[in-house]
Design a protein around this motif. Sequence first.
Motif, short mmCIF file in Angstrom:
data_model
loop_
_atom_site.label_atom_id
_atom_site.label_comp_id
_atom_site.label_asym_id
_atom_site.label_seq_id
_atom_site.Cartn_x
_atom_site.Cartn_y
_atom_site.Cartn_z
N LEU A 12 1.98 7.13 -4.63
CA LEU A 12 0.56 6.72 -4.20
C LEU A 12 0.25 7.59 -3.04
O LEU A 12 -0.94 8.22 -2.94
N ARG A 13 0.94 7.67 -1.80
CA ARG A 13 0.57 8.30 -0.66
C ARG A 13 0.39 9.86 -1.15
O ARG A 13 -0.63 10.49 -0.49
N THR B 9 -0.07 -1.09 -5.08
CA THR B 9 0.84 -1.35 -6.05
C THR B 9 1.26 -2.68 -5.84
O THR B 9 1.08 -3.52 -4.95
N PRO C 27 5.06 3.47 -3.45
CA PRO C 27 4.12 3.89 -2.19
C PRO C 27 4.12 5.20 -2.04
O PRO C 27 3.21 5.99 -1.79
N THR D 156 -1.53 7.13 -11.54
CA THR D 156 -1.64 8.68 -11.10
C THR D 156 -1.25 9.86 -12.06
O THR D 156 -1.53 11.06 -11.94
N SER E 297 -7.25 2.68 0.48
CA SER E 297 -5.72 2.14 0.54
C SER E 297 -5.54 2.49 -1.00
O SER E 297 -6.33 1.98 -1.97
N PHE E 298 -4.36 2.69 -1.37
CA PHE E 298 -3.59 2.88 -2.66
C PHE E 298 -2.70 1.76 -2.86
O PHE E 298 -1.66 1.82 -2.01
N ASN F 217 1.01 -1.15 -0.03
CA ASN F 217 -0.07 -0.02 0.06
C ASN F 217 1.04 1.21 0.05
O ASN F 217 2.18 1.13 -0.16
N GLU F 218 0.20 2.28 0.12
CA GLU F 218 0.75 3.79 -0.13
C GLU F 218 1.74 4.01 1.35
O GLU F 218 2.46 4.88 0.97
N ASP G 54 4.16 4.49 -9.97
CA ASP G 54 3.26 4.53 -8.78
C ASP G 54 3.95 3.79 -7.41
O ASP G 54 3.52 2.64 -7.18
#
Length: 200
Positions: free
Chosen positions: A98-99, A116, A95, A49, A113-114, A26-27, A93
Amino acid sequence: MAAPAPVREIAKAKPRHRLLDYSFTNELGQVVRLSDFRGQALAITFFFTRCPIPDYCPRLSKNFEEASQKLRAMPGGPTNWHFLSVTFDPEFDTPAVLRAYGERYQYDAKRWSFVTGPKEELSELAHQSDVKFEGAGGLINHNFRTLIIDAAGHLQMMFPMGGNLSDAIVAEIQKAATVADGPAGTNAGEAQARRASLVH
């Protein structure tokens, strides 16, 4: 004005959806297994993104921003829900990216949650979710899929389009959150009691 594209409703009597077997990052750099969200209603969509088209990935993220705000503000609303935005651009992308992206949409890491992961696993997850994507001149062409997974792990609804879906997502999450995590045919009262036991 043209009529909106129809949504595809999924029959409830189906096995647990295969996408719940996947694990990603996750991010926050944490390992996230989609099965960790057992007992929660999930909304899942796919994006990247760097998408430059406001009505595409940014609109999908805006849907989740608006829907999450509405669910949190709803008196007596469900609490066993989570949103997942899955990138299909893992090389860019990371973490950290993504955050930063999530913060643009006022995301709450407890609710959204984002994620990858390895490209081959992301591709397989996308395939399982009827998402098609391919690189094109530094960008990514893709179709739209927003999935609603009920609290028992079944695919409840698939929205095969973009646009403003925030109210529809809220309505589906409300239904999905009350589904008991047990055999098909559980009555509504048992479903509600089971949902209450999942709330911390």
